[in-house]
Design a protein around this motif. Structure first.
Motif, PDB file in Angstrom:
ATOM      1  N   ASP A  34       1.596  -6.750  -0.672  1.00  0.00           N
ATOM      2  CA  ASP A  34       2.334  -6.775  -1.934  1.00  0.00           C
ATOM      3  C   ASP A  34       2.514  -5.371  -2.507  1.00  0.00           C
ATOM      4  N   MET A  35       1.448  -4.578  -2.501  1.00  0.00           N
ATOM      5  CA  MET A  35       1.543  -3.225  -3.045  1.00  0.00           C
ATOM      6  C   MET A  35       2.481  -2.355  -2.199  1.00  0.00           C
ATOM      7  N   SER A  36       2.507  -2.592  -0.906  1.00  0.00           N
ATOM      8  CA  SER A  36       3.433  -1.852  -0.037  1.00  0.00           C
ATOM      9  C   SER A  36       4.876  -2.216  -0.342  1.00  0.00           C
ATOM     10  N   VAL A  37       5.129  -3.498  -0.607  1.00  0.00           N
ATOM     11  CA  VAL A  37       6.478  -3.928  -0.990  1.00  0.00           C
ATOM     12  C   VAL A  37       6.867  -3.282  -2.311  1.00  0.00           C
ATOM     13  N   PHE A  38       5.944  -3.242  -3.275  1.00  0.00           N
ATOM     14  CA  PHE A  38       6.242  -2.609  -4.560  1.00  0.00           C
ATOM     15  C   PHE A  38       6.570  -1.130  -4.373  1.00  0.00           C
ATOM     16  N   MET A  39       5.802  -0.441  -3.518  1.00  0.00           N
ATOM     17  CA  MET A  39       6.068   0.981  -3.293  1.00  0.00           C
ATOM     18  C   MET A  39       7.420   1.194  -2.616  1.00  0.00           C
ATOM     19  N   ARG A  40       7.778   0.299  -1.723  1.00  0.00           N
ATOM     20  CA  ARG A  40       9.067   0.410  -1.040  1.00  0.00           C
ATOM     21  C   ARG A  40      10.209   0.180  -2.029  1.00  0.00           C
ATOM     22  N   SER A 155     -18.654  -8.356  -4.555  1.00  0.00           N
ATOM     23  CA  SER A 155     -19.375  -7.527  -3.596  1.00  0.00           C
ATOM     24  C   SER A 155     -19.416  -6.103  -4.142  1.00  0.00           C
ATOM     25  N   PRO A 156     -20.516  -5.386  -3.912  1.00  0.00           N
ATOM     26  CA  PRO A 156     -20.598  -4.016  -4.431  1.00  0.00           C
ATOM     27  C   PRO A 156     -19.461  -3.113  -3.935  1.00  0.00           C
ATOM     28  N   ASP A 157     -18.936  -3.394  -2.759  1.00  0.00           N
ATOM     29  CA  ASP A 157     -17.867  -2.539  -2.232  1.00  0.00           C
ATOM     30  C   ASP A 157     -16.518  -3.262  -2.153  1.00  0.00           C
ATOM     31  N   GLU A 158     -16.344  -4.297  -2.983  1.00  0.00           N
ATOM     32  CA  GLU A 158     -15.100  -5.069  -2.973  1.00  0.00           C
ATOM     33  C   GLU A 158     -13.867  -4.188  -3.154  1.00  0.00           C
ATOM     34  N   TYR A 159     -13.923  -3.291  -4.123  1.00  0.00           N
ATOM     35  CA  TYR A 159     -12.742  -2.466  -4.414  1.00  0.00           C
ATOM     36  C   TYR A 159     -12.523  -1.414  -3.336  1.00  0.00           C
ATOM     37  N   ALA A 160     -13.611  -0.908  -2.779  1.00  0.00           N
ATOM     38  CA  ALA A 160     -13.479   0.030  -1.650  1.00  0.00           C
ATOM     39  C   ALA A 160     -12.869  -0.686  -0.450  1.00  0.00           C
ATOM     40  N   GLN A 161     -13.278  -1.936  -0.220  1.00  0.00           N
ATOM     41  CA  GLN A 161     -12.710  -2.707   0.897  1.00  0.00           C
ATOM     42  C   GLN A 161     -11.218  -2.947   0.689  1.00  0.00           C
ATOM     43  N   ALA A 162     -10.825  -3.257  -0.549  1.00  0.00           N
ATOM     44  CA  ALA A 162      -9.401  -3.459  -0.847  1.00  0.00           C
ATOM     45  C   ALA A 162      -8.624  -2.166  -0.611  1.00  0.00           C
ATOM     46  N   ARG A 163      -9.200  -1.048  -1.042  1.00  0.00           N
ATOM     47  CA  ARG A 163      -8.558   0.259  -0.859  1.00  0.00           C
ATOM     48  C   ARG A 163      -8.412   0.580   0.628  1.00  0.00           C
ATOM     49  N   HIS A 164      -9.459   0.351   1.394  1.00  0.00           N
ATOM     50  CA  HIS A 164      -9.410   0.635   2.836  1.00  0.00           C
ATOM     51  C   HIS A 164      -8.404  -0.265   3.543  1.00  0.00           C
ATOM     52  N   ASP A 165      -8.346  -1.525   3.137  1.00  0.00           N
ATOM     53  CA  ASP A 165      -7.356  -2.449   3.707  1.00  0.00           C
ATOM     54  C   ASP A 165      -5.945  -1.934   3.431  1.00  0.00           C
ATOM     55  N   TYR A 169      -3.266  -0.767   6.168  1.00  0.00           N
ATOM     56  CA  TYR A 169      -1.958  -1.416   6.189  1.00  0.00           C
ATOM     57  C   TYR A 169      -0.849  -0.364   6.175  1.00  0.00           C
ATOM     58  N   GLN A 170      -1.036   0.691   5.386  1.00  0.00           N
ATOM     59  CA  GLN A 170      -0.031   1.755   5.332  1.00  0.00           C
ATOM     60  C   GLN A 170       0.162   2.396   6.699  1.00  0.00           C
ATOM     61  N   ILE A 171      -0.937   2.604   7.395  1.00  0.00           N
ATOM     62  CA  ILE A 171      -0.851   3.200   8.727  1.00  0.00           C
ATOM     63  C   ILE A 171      -0.060   2.312   9.669  1.00  0.00           C
ATOM     64  N   SER A 172      -0.306   1.009   9.598  1.00  0.00           N
ATOM     65  CA  SER A 172       0.366   0.103  10.534  1.00  0.00           C
ATOM     66  C   SER A 172       1.790  -0.225  10.093  1.00  0.00           C
ATOM     67  N   ALA A 173       2.064  -0.245   8.797  1.00  0.00           N
ATOM     68  CA  ALA A 173       3.379  -0.660   8.313  1.00  0.00           C
ATOM     69  C   ALA A 173       4.389   0.472   8.310  1.00  0.00           C
ATOM     70  N   ARG A 174       3.951   1.670   8.122  1.00  0.00           N
ATOM     71  CA  ARG A 174       4.864   2.797   7.996  1.00  0.00           C
ATOM     72  C   ARG A 174       5.510   3.176   9.319  1.00  0.00           C
ATOM     73  N   GLY A 175       4.748   3.055  10.401  1.00  0.00           N
ATOM     74  CA  GLY A 175       5.309   3.464  11.685  1.00  0.00           C
ATOM     75  C   GLY A 175       5.556   4.955  11.691  1.00  0.00           C
ATOM     76  N   PHE A 176       6.617   5.374  12.338  1.00  0.00           N
ATOM     77  CA  PHE A 176       6.938   6.788  12.385  1.00  0.00           C
ATOM     78  C   PHE A 176       8.445   6.956  12.376  1.00  0.00           C
ATOM     79  N   ALA A 177       8.879   8.115  11.922  1.00  0.00           N
ATOM     80  CA  ALA A 177      10.307   8.414  11.848  1.00  0.00           C
ATOM     81  C   ALA A 177      10.746   9.087  13.145  1.00  0.00           C
ATOM     82  N   THR A 178      11.974   8.845  13.524  1.00  0.00           N
ATOM     83  CA  THR A 178      12.511   9.499  14.714  1.00  0.00           C
ATOM     84  C   THR A 178      13.678  10.389  14.326  1.00  0.00           C
ATOM     85  N   ASP A 179      13.817  11.447  15.067  1.00  0.00           N
ATOM     86  CA  ASP A 179      14.935  12.369  14.903  1.00  0.00           C
ATOM     87  C   ASP A 179      15.997  11.907  15.895  1.00  0.00           C
ATOM     88  N   VAL A 180      17.000  11.183  15.400  1.00  0.00           N
ATOM     89  CA  VAL A 180      18.000  10.554  16.276  1.00  0.00           C
ATOM     90  C   VAL A 180      18.724  11.572  17.151  1.00  0.00           C
TER      91      VAL A 180
END
Length: 198
Positions: A34-40, A155-165, A169-180
């Motif tokens: 959801d946050m990735s969609v909002f950023m997009r 959980s003591p690290d609930e928010y850290a886990q959400a941040r890491h997730d 997700y950003q790493i997997s969703a962003r992919g990479f840009a190509t120079d056509v």
């Protein structure tokens, strides 16, 4: 607060206000998506979203349940799948509402048709009543699930886990840009090599 649906133009100021408030915890199901969609959709929210994650003001009911199950020794995995899966999934909103509230959600009728309906109706406020009810119900069910899970930090690290997730997700969703142009040039060079040896 009240409940209601927002069109895209209404969403930006509302999300910006929520992200700026230090006294608001945003609880979403599959928050990283959801946050990735909002950023997009709203690139100007990128910094406030990262700050809210950094400040521990965004959590994910999907991850919370995994943390709770992990602590209880009942985490769903390939070696020991949970018996309460819905459509093969143990941590969907549908499966978790079934588990916690015995509630069956209709996730098939409207979920994948919002782009189509937006083109046809121009506004969520003009979409069929069922589509509006589904969108609102999804938010209400997520809030209910947050409560069923115990409300405040589970959980003591609930928010850290959400941040890491979110980061993963950003790493997997962003992919990479190509120079056509360079890609075409490389393709031509490879084809020349193939032709030379053919």
């Amino acid at each position: 607060g009240g409940k209601g649906l927002l069109d895209v133009a209404e969403a930006l100021p509302f999300l910006g206000m929520l992200l700026d408030r230090d006294d608001v915890i945003l609880a979403l199901h599959n928050a990283a998506f959801d946050m990735s969609v909002f950023m997009r959709q709203f690139p100007q929210l990128t910094t406030p979203i990262f700050k809210a994650y950094e400040d521990g003001r965004i959590t994910c009911t999907k991850n919370r349940q995994k943390l709770l199950d992990l602590a209880e020794g009942t985490l769903d995995n390939a070696k020991r799948p949970r018996p309460d899966r819905v459509h093969g999934r143990a941590y969907s909103l549908e499966a978790l509402m079934k588990r916690h509230a015995g509630k069956t959600l209709d996730k098939d009728t409207w979920r994948l048709r919002y782009w189509e309906m937006l083109q046809e109706f121009g506004s969520i406020h003009r979409m069929p009543e069922g589509a509006q009810a589904y969108a609102l119900g999804d938010a209400v069910d997520t809030l209910d699930l947050y409560g069923y899970q115990g409300g405040a930090q589970v959980s003591p690290d609930e928010y850290a886990q959400a941040r890491h997730d979110f980061w993963l997700y950003q790493i997997s969703a962003r992919g990479f840009a190509t120079d056509v142009p360079r890609l075409r040039k490389l393709g031509d060079e490879i084809q020349q090599e193939i032709d030379r040896y053919a």
